[in-house]
Scaffold this motif. Structure first.
Motif, PDB file in Angstrom:
ATOM      1  N   THR A 622      37.613  19.357  30.499  1.00 39.68           N
ATOM      2  CA  THR A 622      38.801  18.900  30.933  1.00 39.68           C
ATOM      3  C   THR A 622      39.897  19.252  30.077  1.00 39.68           C
ATOM      4  OG1 THR A 622      37.735  16.866  31.846  1.00 39.68           O
ATOM      5  CG2 THR A 622      39.860  16.718  31.812  1.00 39.68           C
ATOM      6  N   VAL A 623      40.827  19.688  30.540  1.00 47.03           N
ATOM      7  CA  VAL A 623      42.099  20.084  29.776  1.00 47.03           C
ATOM      8  C   VAL A 623      43.099  19.348  30.222  1.00 47.03           C
ATOM      9  CG1 VAL A 623      43.744  22.014  29.326  1.00 47.03           C
ATOM     10  CG2 VAL A 623      41.386  22.552  29.844  1.00 47.03           C
ATOM     11  N   TYR A 624      43.721  18.820  29.303  1.00 48.22           N
ATOM     12  CA  TYR A 624      45.007  17.642  29.640  1.00 48.22           C
ATOM     13  C   TYR A 624      46.342  18.340  29.250  1.00 48.22           C
ATOM     14  CZ  TYR A 624      41.748  14.174  29.879  1.00 48.22           C
ATOM     15  OH  TYR A 624      40.565  13.116  30.104  1.00 48.22           O
ATOM     16  N   LEU A 625      47.049  18.257  30.171  1.00 49.62           N
ATOM     17  CA  LEU A 625      48.457  18.947  30.015  1.00 49.62           C
ATOM     18  C   LEU A 625      49.600  18.075  30.030  1.00 49.62           C
ATOM     19  CD1 LEU A 625      48.389  21.814  32.884  1.00 49.62           C
ATOM     20  CD2 LEU A 625      47.833  21.947  30.454  1.00 49.62           C
ATOM     21  N   ASN A 626      50.681  18.157  28.912  1.00 48.10           N
ATOM     22  CA  ASN A 626      51.879  17.078  28.935  1.00 48.10           C
ATOM     23  C   ASN A 626      53.032  18.040  29.374  1.00 48.10           C
ATOM     24  OD1 ASN A 626      50.247  15.320  27.293  1.00 48.10           O
ATOM     25  ND2 ASN A 626      50.564  16.312  25.742  1.00 48.10           N
ATOM     26  N   ILE A 627      53.156  17.899  30.671  1.00 44.48           N
ATOM     27  CA  ILE A 627      54.438  18.504  31.437  1.00 44.48           C
ATOM     28  C   ILE A 627      54.607  17.723  32.565  1.00 44.48           C
ATOM     29  CG2 ILE A 627      52.809  20.166  32.723  1.00 44.48           C
ATOM     30  CD1 ILE A 627      55.068  22.175  32.170  1.00 44.48           C
ATOM     31  N   GLY A 628      55.940  17.834  32.970  1.00 47.53           N
ATOM     32  CA  GLY A 628      56.546  16.925  34.071  1.00 47.53           C
ATOM     33  C   GLY A 628      57.795  16.583  33.846  1.00 47.53           C
ATOM     34  N   PHE A 629      58.337  15.370  34.800  1.00 48.15           N
ATOM     35  CA  PHE A 629      59.631  14.747  34.797  1.00 48.15           C
ATOM     36  C   PHE A 629      59.662  13.991  33.604  1.00 48.15           C
ATOM     37  CE2 PHE A 629      59.148  16.098  39.475  1.00 48.15           C
ATOM     38  CZ  PHE A 629      60.395  17.187  39.324  1.00 48.15           C
ATOM     39  N   TYR A 630      60.695  13.808  33.094  1.00 46.68           N
ATOM     40  CA  TYR A 630      61.095  12.926  31.915  1.00 46.68           C
ATOM     41  C   TYR A 630      61.049  11.492  32.562  1.00 46.68           C
ATOM     42  CZ  TYR A 630      63.026  10.747  27.948  1.00 46.68           C
ATOM     43  OH  TYR A 630      63.127   9.970  26.805  1.00 46.68           O
ATOM     44  N   GLN A 631      61.451  11.380  33.731  1.00 47.04           N
ATOM     45  CA  GLN A 631      61.543   9.975  34.413  1.00 47.04           C
ATOM     46  C   GLN A 631      61.079  10.121  36.106  1.00 47.04           C
ATOM     47  OE1 GLN A 631      65.472   8.828  34.015  1.00 47.04           O
ATOM     48  NE2 GLN A 631      66.359  10.314  35.386  1.00 47.04           N
ATOM     49  N   ASN A 632      60.822   8.810  36.329  1.00 45.23           N
ATOM     50  CA  ASN A 632      60.127   8.893  37.674  1.00 45.23           C
ATOM     51  C   ASN A 632      61.170   8.158  38.911  1.00 45.23           C
ATOM     52  OD1 ASN A 632      60.327   6.340  37.128  1.00 45.23           O
ATOM     53  ND2 ASN A 632      58.135   5.705  37.780  1.00 45.23           N
ATOM     54  N   LEU A 633      62.433   8.092  38.562  1.00 47.82           N
ATOM     55  CA  LEU A 633      63.538   7.538  39.431  1.00 47.82           C
ATOM     56  C   LEU A 633      64.868   8.153  39.011  1.00 47.82           C
ATOM     57  CD1 LEU A 633      64.453   5.725  41.515  1.00 47.82           C
ATOM     58  CD2 LEU A 633      64.730   3.927  40.165  1.00 47.82           C
ATOM     59  N   THR A 634      65.549   8.651  40.158  1.00 51.20           N
ATOM     60  CA  THR A 634      66.918   9.304  39.621  1.00 51.20           C
ATOM     61  C   THR A 634      67.784   8.839  40.802  1.00 51.20           C
ATOM     62  OG1 THR A 634      66.070  11.074  38.395  1.00 51.20           O
ATOM     63  CG2 THR A 634      68.346  11.196  39.144  1.00 51.20           C
ATOM     64  N   THR A 635      69.149   8.045  40.623  1.00 51.83           N
ATOM     65  CA  THR A 635      70.162   7.650  41.526  1.00 51.83           C
ATOM     66  C   THR A 635      71.311   8.959  41.509  1.00 51.83           C
ATOM     67  OG1 THR A 635      69.221   5.757  41.370  1.00 51.83           O
ATOM     68  CG2 THR A 635      71.290   5.802  42.467  1.00 51.83           C
ATOM     69  N   TYR A 636      71.838   9.123  42.618  1.00 48.93           N
ATOM     70  CA  TYR A 636      73.003   9.956  42.453  1.00 48.93           C
ATOM     71  C   TYR A 636      74.094   9.310  43.711  1.00 48.93           C
ATOM     72  CZ  TYR A 636      69.988  13.502  40.593  1.00 48.93           C
ATOM     73  OH  TYR A 636      69.176  14.208  39.980  1.00 48.93           O
ATOM     74  N   TYR A 637      75.230   9.544  43.283  1.00 48.01           N
ATOM     75  CA  TYR A 637      76.349   9.056  44.291  1.00 48.01           C
ATOM     76  C   TYR A 637      77.203  10.310  44.630  1.00 48.01           C
ATOM     77  CZ  TYR A 637      75.203   4.348  42.673  1.00 48.01           C
ATOM     78  OH  TYR A 637      74.493   3.141  42.368  1.00 48.01           O
ATOM     79  N   ILE A 638      77.254  10.594  45.872  1.00 42.60           N
ATOM     80  CA  ILE A 638      78.137  11.743  46.148  1.00 42.60           C
ATOM     81  C   ILE A 638      79.137  11.172  47.424  1.00 42.60           C
ATOM     82  CG2 ILE A 638      76.107  13.225  45.938  1.00 42.60           C
ATOM     83  CD1 ILE A 638      75.567  13.307  48.753  1.00 42.60           C
ATOM     84  N   GLU A 709      57.728  15.875  44.402  1.00 41.33           N
ATOM     85  CA  GLU A 709      56.535  16.145  43.654  1.00 41.33           C
ATOM     86  C   GLU A 709      56.262  17.522  43.230  1.00 41.33           C
ATOM     87  OE1 GLU A 709      51.595  15.714  44.408  1.00 41.33           O
ATOM     88  OE2 GLU A 709      53.211  15.154  45.973  1.00 41.33           O
ATOM     89  N   LEU A 710      55.591  17.751  41.911  1.00 45.96           N
ATOM     90  CA  LEU A 710      55.420  18.882  41.490  1.00 45.96           C
ATOM     91  C   LEU A 710      53.900  19.288  41.540  1.00 45.96           C
ATOM     92  CD1 LEU A 710      56.923  18.437  37.735  1.00 45.96           C
ATOM     93  CD2 LEU A 710      57.934  19.519  39.697  1.00 45.96           C
ATOM     94  N   LYS A 711      53.772  20.466  42.033  1.00 51.70           N
ATOM     95  CA  LYS A 711      52.434  21.214  42.248  1.00 51.70           C
ATOM     96  C   LYS A 711      52.468  22.407  41.510  1.00 51.70           C
ATOM     97  CE  LYS A 711      51.550  18.920  46.835  1.00 51.70           C
ATOM     98  NZ  LYS A 711      51.438  19.119  48.311  1.00 51.70           N
ATOM     99  N   GLN A 736      44.071  18.089  33.928  1.00 51.70           N
ATOM    100  CA  GLN A 736      44.494  16.694  34.292  1.00 51.70           C
ATOM    101  C   GLN A 736      45.825  16.623  33.516  1.00 51.70           C
ATOM    102  OE1 GLN A 736      42.518  13.632  35.170  1.00 51.70           O
ATOM    103  NE2 GLN A 736      40.976  14.848  36.215  1.00 51.70           N
ATOM    104  N   TYR A 737      46.699  15.738  33.921  1.00 49.21           N
ATOM    105  CA  TYR A 737      48.010  15.314  33.437  1.00 49.21           C
ATOM    106  C   TYR A 737      48.009  14.220  32.582  1.00 49.21           C
ATOM    107  CZ  TYR A 737      49.655  18.962  36.315  1.00 49.21           C
ATOM    108  OH  TYR A 737      49.625  20.141  37.250  1.00 49.21           O
ATOM    109  N   THR A 738      48.707  14.290  31.427  1.00 50.06           N
ATOM    110  CA  THR A 738      48.723  12.980  30.606  1.00 50.06           C
ATOM    111  C   THR A 738      49.688  12.050  31.154  1.00 50.06           C
ATOM    112  OG1 THR A 738      50.465  13.969  29.356  1.00 50.06           O
ATOM    113  CG2 THR A 738      48.149  14.320  28.478  1.00 50.06           C
ATOM    114  N   ASN A 739      49.740  10.817  30.722  1.00 48.12           N
ATOM    115  CA  ASN A 739      50.962   9.714  31.293  1.00 48.12           C
ATOM    116  C   ASN A 739      52.204  10.064  30.581  1.00 48.12           C
ATOM    117  OD1 ASN A 739      49.029   8.856  33.084  1.00 48.12           O
ATOM    118  ND2 ASN A 739      48.094   7.379  31.473  1.00 48.12           N
ATOM    119  N   LYS A 740      52.511  10.892  29.627  1.00 51.32           N
ATOM    120  CA  LYS A 740      53.736  11.038  29.148  1.00 51.32           C
ATOM    121  C   LYS A 740      54.916  11.536  29.931  1.00 51.32           C
ATOM    122  CE  LYS A 740      55.874  12.898  24.860  1.00 51.32           C
ATOM    123  NZ  LYS A 740      55.638  13.831  23.690  1.00 51.32           N
ATOM    124  N   TYR A 741      54.567  12.348  31.069  1.00 50.86           N
ATOM    125  CA  TYR A 741      55.499  12.713  31.793  1.00 50.86           C
ATOM    126  C   TYR A 741      55.083  12.633  33.259  1.00 50.86           C
ATOM    127  CZ  TYR A 741      57.367  15.408  27.529  1.00 50.86           C
ATOM    128  OH  TYR A 741      57.874  15.769  26.525  1.00 50.86           O
TER     129      TYR A 741
END
Length: 1471
Positions: A622-638, A709-711, A736-741
């Motif tokens: 098993t190889v663990y990757l530390n990569i992804g979004f910094y946060q899981n929620l983003t809000t915008y106003y346009i 979602e990232l694939k 596998q992905y770590t929980n950091k991102y």
């Protein structure tokens, strides 16, 4: 010679040649007119001033005219008449009755002139076009014999029911048709006398069927034509509308689209409905109507429009006000309108119509087209549902985009199933995995606007980039033990792009520095380097790598080989073992994918899907990757006005460490997927941008929530597998992905509001009522809404106009009427309401609704006439009940019915509702008078009056064209003729003549200056004669006046021109006398007929006495057999020129005698009755007192032009008759003895013409056995006999209707013109016989006047039977009495008073018959001896002394032309 000189010479030669040709005729072609159906053969009209013929010149000896190419069977004869210096062309018609305009209206005659000159004989031709003038010889003919009309709908008063039409073959001036209703239905119907339209004037007691006759007259002959000559048609009218007949009104119902129930009386289809469509309509002008309905000749105030239930459902969005149809929603589409238009006229009547409203869309104006799309490049491994592009349409500004619908369609989706397009948004996405190729997609946009369709197409080109998904693979038969070199290794790659992914390169992995081997990187040939120190006895172990050039990841395969190049001998058996081993190796290598040898290769294709679904071996790391979004929620106003393709944010990927070397800015190892493909947002896979791809509207959706979602892309997964596999042999990895991102992130986008909506009212159109002069609070309250938020949606109200009458609360929208409104100033008001929002940056406003305010009228105005005074001009011959005008009044009050009335008078009535003026009685007694009447109009509260003046005019009679027997005349006058002396009378209108002569309006030719000393001895006077109501109106006559020197010894004719009739039976008696006077009483005058040879010597004149009679030639012809071919054919008219010669002084003068010659066959009388005269008489008994009393009269007539005072018609029975006797002079028949009922008597009566001798009247009782040669008394028979059979049926007295006779006017006045022709019916006494009872008419009175008239025994027609001009100088008023009976017991006596009118020459009489004056011989010259006066003088009356009387008086006296004063002109001493 120059060209200019040549042109001049040519011109001179042309002129010389033209001068050598002399044209003698005054014109190359002429026009001439004659008239159809006249007896004369030489009466013509000359329409041109230029005379027809040739002028006599010094070199012309004579001219004779001939007819060339006679194509008319001898219809015309040509003669030559020389007068002074002109040879006139004379045309005679040999058969005048063959001239008929209806068969041929123009004749073309080629005339040749034989000209004898001094030098030579010449011929010359001209053309005469002879036009035929019309005479009134045709009666009108109806288009149909029977008119039948059925009426199933309601008929309104004064509505035209049917129009009759009769035509006349005559020309326009003789073809004016006059229509008459031939029945007593004038109380129910009215017939327009000029147009033939039949109107209904009352509905009282209306029957279901009417049958009657309509007569048509030639208007000019209306009073002169017998009823039997009228053209007649039969009319049948059927009224099937029962409600209309019995006035029992029953109502029917219809449903409107708004579920209203409307009652109406009946359905009609009589109005012409016009629907106008506003082509320039758009939604910004929603306060304007889309349709306007007009009714021809109908006021919009008196009809209402309804939409029926079966109209299309969307018509509920329409609003109807008055005659306009509006939209009540922002929705323009096709409407199917089923309309009922109901009229408020007496009863509630409705008419159906339908209309299909299709909005007019000009797609070319909007210029719909696709936005340009560049070539699209995609990766082969793009995930399904990925965004590809956004198809958009560009167009010009559209005011109502909410009505625009665009549907997108992929046309070739059956071929390119890998794609799909959103039909609404135009977003193109991936449906299936792609192949490495080029796709051409055909996209169609179906544009819907107002239910109209328009399609456009475009093509998108998509290029798919191949990804590196296959490793290079060595061939399965590649040996791993080599015994000799060189050797070529061969590997293959399944990727199609041989430039990158499928391009293979070879290299040695474990032999780098000082390596004795080398391998060609391109073709894989392994060989030994040229090295002398190479040791062949050593066994070498090498690793050969085959790798591709894939982007961004490259794949490779490694092959372990053993090289034994020793020189020891290889036994055959060993070689066989090696080959067998090789075969086993090949077999083994083809049966496994991952061999146990050192070779690491695979044939498996690694795809995106296999990355996640691979079946892993048991030895998994098993190889663990530390990569992804910094946060899981983003809000915008346009903002909702954000433009398409605007970048919202860049989605950055964070990582601590990654096994592969990547650049976070440029490399993209992930696919970004959105869980909701319906959101108008996408992520640019290359740039990692979150972008807006479609329009957003906060009012439709104020926020969007979706997940990203990232694939991991498959190629990076393969690379990781490859990297870890190399590090750890024979093991696989699990990523596998770590929980950091975070590999998933929730996106929430809120839409900020802008002021992009205008305020809208609930209803665009509202109709309310407001009474006139009323001030009212809370008239209406407006409600509007705005979809925007805050100040953008806060509404304020205001008025566009009419602020002086209305106010509106800006917050609540309450409308108040603050000032009274006058209906006469405004009958309706369209009040436009403005709704505005309170946006901070921009404020939007609209006319959100239109309030249609109807002002209700109250009766506060007096009716006003359109004119202060009305003037009408009507003809006196208009029949009763004819409408000739209308009085119009207006009342500014709306709902008031105006009532018209008229002062009492016997002639005119008025329709109380419409103001139409009608004739109640005939107007012939009011000719040239003015009838003044007063018309009053009332609205039940106010009254007004106006004066109506009616001028009664005489209808002008049609005039016949002026026909001349000669084109020119010659006159000779003395040079001493006094100024203002009358030379002759033309009696017609003329042109001005600037000569020593003048002519006045009465046609008198006068001398205007002294002739003494004038250089000319003769003058040609062309005179134009005009009758303005004739066709053609003008003719020209040429007068040649010769002036002779003073000579009182020149004879003078007592009557220069005489016109007489000559009968061939009076051969031995003179029929005329020519008499001339001379100054010398002792002179002998000799009379001679000039050119008697041209008249066939049929006339003889007594040279001494001047008596003219027929020659013996006529007598001999009459005694010979009538069939003798040698008999002369005599003409009907002759003009004799008789020369009167003074033998003493050898001076002469010409006298003229016009003779109308009448033969015996023209004297045959014609019976008025048909071939058999059928008559009904009541029985006669001895005691009845009716034996030998007048019963009826038999009448035979002569032609009008034959009549003379010396001629009469006589009657007698053919055989002896024991029952009846006849008066041979009058034709009256009486009974000798009783007549029994049910008996029929038959006998024959003969009529013949007799001539009177010596002007002595006899009693008419000549011998019964007279014959054509008898001379009994003073009469003799001059014509053959005409026989009429008579059949009398005797009726019993009990069968007669003994009821009282219908009322007949006791006195009837008739104006009879002197020119009325014999045989004309002047009165019809049987018109009042409404019940068709048997009636008899008997004339009583003195035979002196009754001999001129005849009343038909059974029909009551009063007929003229002798020329009335015989009485013109004896009496001008005749009284006739006619008895009318239906039972021979009761009698009504009608007095007919006939006034004879001389319509030819004005009556001018001297005040005294004779003037006597005694004077002295010494009376001075110039003294007045008498003054003549004229009764009823006029300005155009003049006085003159006849030339003969001048000779008798030796020219001793003069008379003043204008005053009538007679003065002495010479001394009377020696007289």
């Amino acid at each position: 010679m120059s060209s200019l000189h040549i042109s001049i010479i040519f011109t001179l030669l042309t002129i010389i040649i033209a001068d050598n040709k002399t044209f003698y005729f005054t014109k190359s072609h002429y026009e001439l007119w004659c008239q159809e159906n006249i007896l004369s053969n030489s009466l013509f009209l000359y329409p041109n001033r230029i005379p027809i013929g040739i002028y006599r010149t010094s070199n012309i000896k004579s001219v004779t005219y001939y007819l060339v190419d006679d194509n008319n069977n001898g219809l015309f004869q040509i003669k030559t008449k020389r007068l002074a210096d002109f040879y006139f062309l004379i045309i005679n018609i040999t058969r005048p009755f063959d001239i008929n305009r209806e068969y041929q209206d123009v004749y073309t005659l080629r005339i040749e002139a034989n000209i004898i000159t001094i030098q030579e004989n010449l011929t010359e031709q001209t053309e005469v076009r002879l036009y035929v003038a019309d005479s009134n010889d045709n009666d009108g003919v109806f288009d149909m014999d029977i008119y039948e009309q059925n009426y199933t709908q309601t008929i309104e008063i004064d509505q035209s029911l049917i129009q009759f039409h009769a035509s006349d073959a005559d020309e326009i001036q003789h073809a004016q048709i006059f229509y008459e209703l031939a029945s007593s239905l004038n109380e129910t119907f009215s017939l327009h006398p000029y147009t033939g339209e039949l109107y209904i004037i009352t509905k009282e007691n209306l029957k279901s069927t009417y049958e009657f006759d309509i007569y048509a007259y030639d208007r000019y002959r209306k009073r002169l034509v017998d009823n039997n000559m009228k053209t007649r048609t039969h009319v049948k009218l059927n009224f099937y509308q029962l409600n209309f007949l019995n006035n029992n009104i029953s109502y029917e119902n219809f449903q409107t689209i708004f579920n209203q129930t409307i009652k109406y009386e009946n359905l009609i289809s009589i109005y012409d409905i016009e629907i106008y469509e506003r082509k320039s309509f758009h939604l910004l002008n929603i306060h304007q109507p889309i349709l306007t309905i007009n009714i021809k000749n109908f006021n919009e105030k008196f009809f209402e429009i309804f939409l029926l239930k079966n109209s299309s459902l969307n018509t509920k969005n329409l609003f109807i006000y008055k005659n306009n149809i509006y939209l009540n929603k922002y929705l323009i589409e096709e409407y199917n309108l089923q309309l009922f238009i109901c009229f408020y006229n007496n009863h509630y009547q409705c008419q159906y119509t339908k209309y299909r409203y299709i909005p007019f869309i000009d797609f070319n104006f909007y210029q719909f087209h696709f936005k340009p799309i560049k070539k699209i490049y995609l990766d082969e491994n793009l995930p399904v549902d990925s965004f590809i592009t956004h198809i958009q349409i560009n167009y010009n500004q559209l005011s109502y985009e909410q009505l625009l619908i665009i549907n997108y369609k992929l046309l070739n989706d059956d071929i390119y199933y890998q794609f799909y397009i959103n039909s609404t948004t135009g977003i193109l996405r991936l449906a299936e995995r792609l192949e490495y190729r080029i796709y051409l997609l055909d996209i169609q946009a179906n544009i819907h606007l107002f239910n109209r369709r328009y399609s456009i197409e475009t093509t998108i080109e998509i290029h798919v980039r191949e990804i590196n998904k296959y490793r290079p693979i060595f061939r399965n038969n590649t040996p791993i033990d080599l015994f000799q070199l060189p050797y070529q290794f061969e590997a293959y790659d399944y990727d199609q792009n041989k430039q990158t992914n499928g391009r293979i390169t070879y290299r040695l992995l474990n032999c780098l520095n000082n390596c004795s081997f080398y391998i060609d990187p391109n073709n894989g040939i392994l060989n030994i380097k040229k090295n002398e120190n190479f040791n062949r006895s050593i066994i070498y172990y090498l690793q050969i790598i085959a790798f591709d050039w894939g982007q961004p990841i490259s794949f490779q395969s490694i092959l372990d080989i053993r090289i034994d190049l020793s020189l020891r001998k290889i036994h055959k058996r060993s070689l066989q073992r090696t080959r067998a081993y090789s075969r086993r190796w090949r077999k083994k290598s083809t049966s496994i994918l991952l061999p146990t040898t050192k070779t690491t290769s695979t044939t498996t294709m690694i795809t995106e899907k296999s990355t996640y679904n691979i079946t892993l071996p048991s030895n998994i790391d098993t190889v663990y990757l530390n990569i992804g979004f910094y946060q899981n929620l983003t809000t915008y106003y346009i903002s909702e006005d954000m433009e398409i393709n605007t970048i919202i944010d860049r989605l950055k990927i964070e990582y601590d460490s990654f096994p592969l070397n990547i650049n976070n800015e440029y490399d993209n190892i992930f696919f970004y997927t959105i869980n909701d493909t319906n959101v108008p947002f996408i992520i640019d896979q290359n740039e990692k941008y979150l972008k807006l791809i479609n329009k957003i509207d906060r009012e439709k959706q104020n926020k969007y929530i979706f997940e990203i979602e990232l694939k991991l892309k498959s190629i990076y997964s393969i690379k990781l597998q490859e990297q870890y596999y190399c590090q750890k042999k024979n093991s696989f990895i699990n990523i596998q992905y770590t929980n950091k991102y975070y590999q998933k992130m929730l996106i929430i986008i809120y839409i900020n509001d802008i002021n992009d909506n205008i305020p809208i009212c609930n209803n665009f159109h509202i109709n309310i009522q407001l009474n006139e002069n009323e001030i009212k609070k809370n008239l209406y309250q407006i409600q509007a809404y705005d979809s925007d938020l805050g100040e953008n949606g806060t509404i304020s109200y205001s008025l566009l106009d009419y602020n002086q009458y209305f106010s509106i609360n800006p917050s609540t929208g309450q409308i108040d009427c603050i000032k009274s409104i006058d209906y006469e100033e405004y009958s309706s008001i369209d009040l436009y309401i403005i709704a505005s929002d309170q946006g901070s940056q921009i404020q939007l406003q609209s006319i959100c609704t239109t309030i249609h305010i109807t002002i209700n009228d109250i009766n506060d105005n007096t009716p006003q006439f359109l004119l202060d005074n009305y003037i009408f001009n009507i003809f006196s011959d208009m029949p009763r009940y004819s409408i000739f005008g209308q009085i119009n009044a207006i009342d500014f009050d709306k709902n008031n019915q105006l009532i018209y009335s008229i002062n009492t008078n016997p002639y005119i009535t008025i329709n109380m509702y419409t103001g139409h003026l009608r004739i109640k009685n005939t107007l012939h007694r009011l000719i040239d008078q003015i009838l003044n009447i007063t018309v009053e109009v009332s609205d039940s509260l106010h009254q007004n009056q106006t004066l109506v003046s009616i001028y009664i005019k005489t209808f002008p009679d049609a005039q016949q064209p002026i026909l001349l027997s000669e084109p020119a005349y010659g006159l000779t006058i003395n040079e001493s003729l006094s100024i203002d002396s009358i030379i002759t009378n033309i009696y017609l209108i003329h042109d001005e003549i600037k000569l020593p002569f003048s002519i006045d309006q009465q046609g008198y030719l006068r001398l205007t200056q002294s002739l003494i000393g004038l250089s000319l001895s003769s003058y040609w006077l062309p005179i134009r004669l005009t009758r303005y109501r004739a066709h053609p109106p003008h003719t020209f006559i040429h007068i040649h006046i010769s002036i002779r020197q003073e000579n009182f010894y020149l004879p003078q004719c007592i009557d220069t021109y005489q016109s007489v009739k000559a009968y061939d039976y009076s051969i031995e008696y003179p029929f005329a006398r020519i008499e001339a006077k001379t100054l010398n009483k002792n002179s002998f005058i000799e009379y001679t007929i000039i050119d008697n040879d041209k008249n066939d010597k049929i006339f003889f004149i007594d040279k001494q006495k001047g008596f003219v009679q027929l020659s013996s030639i006529i007598h001999n012809n009459n005694n010979n057999n009538n069939n003798n071919n040698n008999n002369r054919r005599l003409k009907s008219d002759y003009l004799l020129t008789i020369n009167a010669l003074d033998n003493q002084y050898k001076l002469s003068v010409n006298c003229y005698l016009k003779i109308h010659f009448i033969r015996r066959h023209q004297l045959i009388p014609k019976f008025l009755s048909s071939s058999i005269y059928n008559i009904d008489l009541p029985e006669i008994q001895y005691h009845s007192g009716r034996i030998r009393q007048r019963l009826f009269q038999i009448i035979a007539l002569l032609d009008n032009h034959v009549y003379d005072k010396k001629l009469e018609v006589r009657y007698r029975f053919v055989d002896s008759n024991q029952h009846f006797i006849i008066n041979r002079q009058t034709g009256y028949i009486a009974a000798k003895q009783p007549l029994n009922p049910y008996t029929i008597y038959e006998f024959q009566v003969q009529a013949f013409t007799v001539a009177h001798q010596d002007d002595i009247l006899s009693d008419g009782n000549e011998n019964d056995h007279d014959d054509e040669n008898s001379y009994q008394g003073k009469w003799r028979i001059v014509s053959p006999r005409k026989i009429l059979p008579i059949k009398i049926r005797i009726l019993p007295m009990i069968s007669l209707n003994k009821s009282l006779l219908s009322t007949i006017d006791s006195t009837i006045n008739i104006d009879l013109l002197k020119t009325t022709e014999v045989g004309t019916t002047i009165l019809h006494l049987g018109l009042n016989n409404r019940y068709n009872n048997t009636q008899w008419f008997i004339m009583i009175g003195h035979i002196r006047y009754t001999r001129y008239f005849h009343v038909d025994f059974q029909t009551g027609h009063l007929i003229l039977i002798r020329p009335i001009e015989e009485l013109i100088h004896q009496i001008n008023l005749i009284e006739l009495r006619i008895n009318v009976t239906n039972d021979w017991i009761n009698m009504n006596t009608i007095k007919v008073i006939i006034r004879i009118i001389n319509n030819q020459i004005p009556i001018i009489e001297f005040s005294q018959t004779d003037y006597y004056s005694s004077i002295s011989k010494n009376i001075p010259i110039g003294a007045e001896i008498a003054r003549l006066t004229i009764e009823n003088p006029s300005d155009d009356c003049i006085y003159s002394i006849d030339s003969v009387e001048k000779i008798k008086s030796y020219d001793l006296f003069r008379i003043n032309t204008y005053t009538g004063s007679i003065t002495v002109s010479n001394s009377l001493v020696n007289s």
